[in-house]
Each structure stands twice: as C-alpha cells, then as structure tokens.
Design an enzyme around this catalytic site. Structure first.
Site, PDB file in Angstrom:
ATOM      1  N   CYS A  69       8.308-116.700 -12.082  1.00  0.00           N
ATOM      2  CA  CYS A  69       9.525-116.838 -11.267  1.00  0.00           C
ATOM      3  C   CYS A  69       9.355-116.157  -9.902  1.00  0.00           C
ATOM      4  O   CYS A  69       9.233-114.935  -9.830  1.00  0.00           O
ATOM      5  CB  CYS A  69      10.689-116.231 -12.046  1.00  0.00           C
ATOM      6  N   CYS A  72      12.051-113.602  -9.066  1.00  0.00           N
ATOM      7  CA  CYS A  72      11.860-112.415  -9.912  1.00  0.00           C
ATOM      8  C   CYS A  72      10.810-111.489  -9.297  1.00  0.00           C
ATOM      9  O   CYS A  72      10.991-110.269  -9.248  1.00  0.00           O
ATOM     10  CB  CYS A  72      11.418-112.814 -11.319  1.00  0.00           C
TER      11      CYS A  72
END
Length: 144
Positions: A69, A72
């Site tokens: 991600c 993230c």
C-alpha cells in the site's frame, strides 16, 4: 483512576503493573527488563493483538496497513513520529493486514491505511486514509 496501570510489554508481551505516577519515568518490563515505551509502534500479529488491545489500561492506536500500500508506506514515518509524541499516554501499534487477513476482516477494515483507537478493549474511533504526524496526534487527542 486506578493507581496501578496494566501495560503490555512491546517486546515479550508480558502484562506489567505500573504505578500511574511512574508512567512518564521510563518504566521497564518486570519480565524481560526492557523499556515498556520505545517511541516506536509495536508490531502486532494474531498471537499478540488481543493481548495488547485487551490488557493495556492505556488507549491503543492501531494502524491497519499492508506492505504493498503506497499511502501506508507514506504514512509510516509519521506514525512513528506520533508514537514519540503520544507515548506513554497511548500505545501505538501496527497490524499488517496482508499477513493477518483474518484480523483485518474481523475488525471490518475495508480500506488501508485505517487507524483504529481502542480503549478498554473496545474500538472507540476509526479514521481511514493517510495522515501526517500532527493530524494523527490531534485526531487521537480529540477522542481521549
């Protein structure tokens, strides 16, 4: 407030009883003797998640994330900085939803990153999307 707080060690995951007035004085684990607060998020997994959420008397902020991600990865250093600012009043933790898909599903994580604030073993607030350090700290403090 109880004058002794239960704190789960980020290293050996033992539950410690620490006098509330000593919380800010760098307490060490009674079992492994390492610091109970490191200024870094604790990496959780299926074996340690319930212990940290259910046994810490301080709130626990969990970053549900995954290694693939992009947002993230972008938020990760800000989350570490937030740990340094929020400890010892709040424990920060990370849960890799790719490695632990069951926990992500169990907690209804539909997008990542998602921050979930737990207090007394229950989720009290949730925020999806990447945030900077100031926003993380402000968001947590607004829910305490």
């Amino acid at each position: 407030m109880n004058d002794k707080l239960h704190l789960v060690c980020p290293h050996c995951h033992a539950v410690n009883r620490v006098p509330a007035e000593k919380l800010g004085h760098g307490p060490n684990c009674g079992h492994c003797h390492r610091p109970l607060f490191t200024g870094h998020p604790v990496e959780l997994n299926a074996a340690t998640f319930a212990q940290h959420i259910g046994r810490n008397d301080i709130p626990v902020l969990v970053d549900f994330w995954a290694p693939w991600c992009g947002p993230c990865k972008m938020m990760a250093p800000y989350f570490v900085q937030a740990a340094g600012l929020l400890e010892p009043q709040v424990r920060l933790a990370k849960l890799d939803t790719q490695a632990e898909p069951g926990l992500g599903s169990e907690h209804g994580i539909l997008s990542i990153p998602t921050l979930a604030l737990f207090q007394g073993g229950r989720e009290v607030a949730r925020q999806a999307g990447a945030m900077g350090t100031r926003d993380i700290v402000a968001w947590v403090r607004s829910h305490l």
